[in-house]
Design an enzyme around this catalytic site. Sequence first.
Site, PDB file in Angstrom:
ATOM      1  N   HIS A   1     -15.934 -25.269 -17.577  1.00 24.41           N
ATOM      2  CA  HIS A   1     -17.166 -24.514 -18.237  1.00 24.41           C
ATOM      3  C   HIS A   1     -17.841 -25.238 -19.088  1.00 24.41           C
ATOM      4  CE1 HIS A   1     -13.693 -24.783 -21.130  1.00 24.41           C
ATOM      5  NE2 HIS A   1     -14.655 -24.884 -21.937  1.00 24.41           N
TER       6      HIS A   1
ATOM      7  N   GLU B   1     -18.447 -20.716 -22.358  1.00 23.80           N
ATOM      8  CA  GLU B   1     -17.533 -20.368 -23.457  1.00 23.80           C
ATOM      9  C   GLU B   1     -18.678 -20.307 -24.707  1.00 23.80           C
ATOM     10  OE1 GLU B   1     -15.258 -23.583 -24.575  1.00 23.80           O
ATOM     11  OE2 GLU B   1     -14.143 -22.414 -26.286  1.00 23.80           O
TER      12      GLU B   1
ATOM     13  N   HIS C   1     -19.783 -28.200 -25.988  1.00 23.00           N
ATOM     14  CA  HIS C   1     -19.227 -29.202 -25.056  1.00 23.00           C
ATOM     15  C   HIS C   1     -19.379 -28.793 -23.507  1.00 23.00           C
ATOM     16  CE1 HIS C   1     -15.878 -26.239 -26.228  1.00 23.00           C
ATOM     17  NE2 HIS C   1     -15.673 -26.225 -24.936  1.00 23.00           N
TER      18      HIS C   1
HETATM   19 CO    CO Z   1     -14.097 -25.138 -23.823  1.00 20.62          CO
END
Ligand code: CO
Length: 136
Positions: A79, A130, A7
Amino acid sequence: MITGLSHVSIAVPSLAGAAERLKELYGLAAGEAVVNEEQGIRLAYVDLGNARIELMEPARPDSSISKFLEHHPAGGIHHFCLNVDGLVPAAAAITAKGARVLGAAGETRNVHGELIAFVHPKDFLGALVELEERSA
Ligand code: CO
């Protein structure tokens, strides 16, 4: 070890406002909001099939994204998240290359129960990355 894009995450001052804008501009619908109590954030996802857009709103004043929103009051990309086939080995490989994996890899899970870790933005072009373990 990297298996895909999970994502892209956007910090927003209002989930409802962000969801409305996504709908109006791109015809995309955000799912039900979930709360990450530990980080003090409320999350909603737009599923694009091969990846998701994550919207994050503070659930309390000392949330993990409150400082980001102080600097970016209208919201902004916070992020992006890569899927890895094994979180602990991926974190170890990145650490061995001199980057800083934040926190103890293998101990943090997201709201979906998947193991996650973050890599310091200074170690990758200013972007917070991430890592999320997902078996294919
Ligand atoms: Co995230």
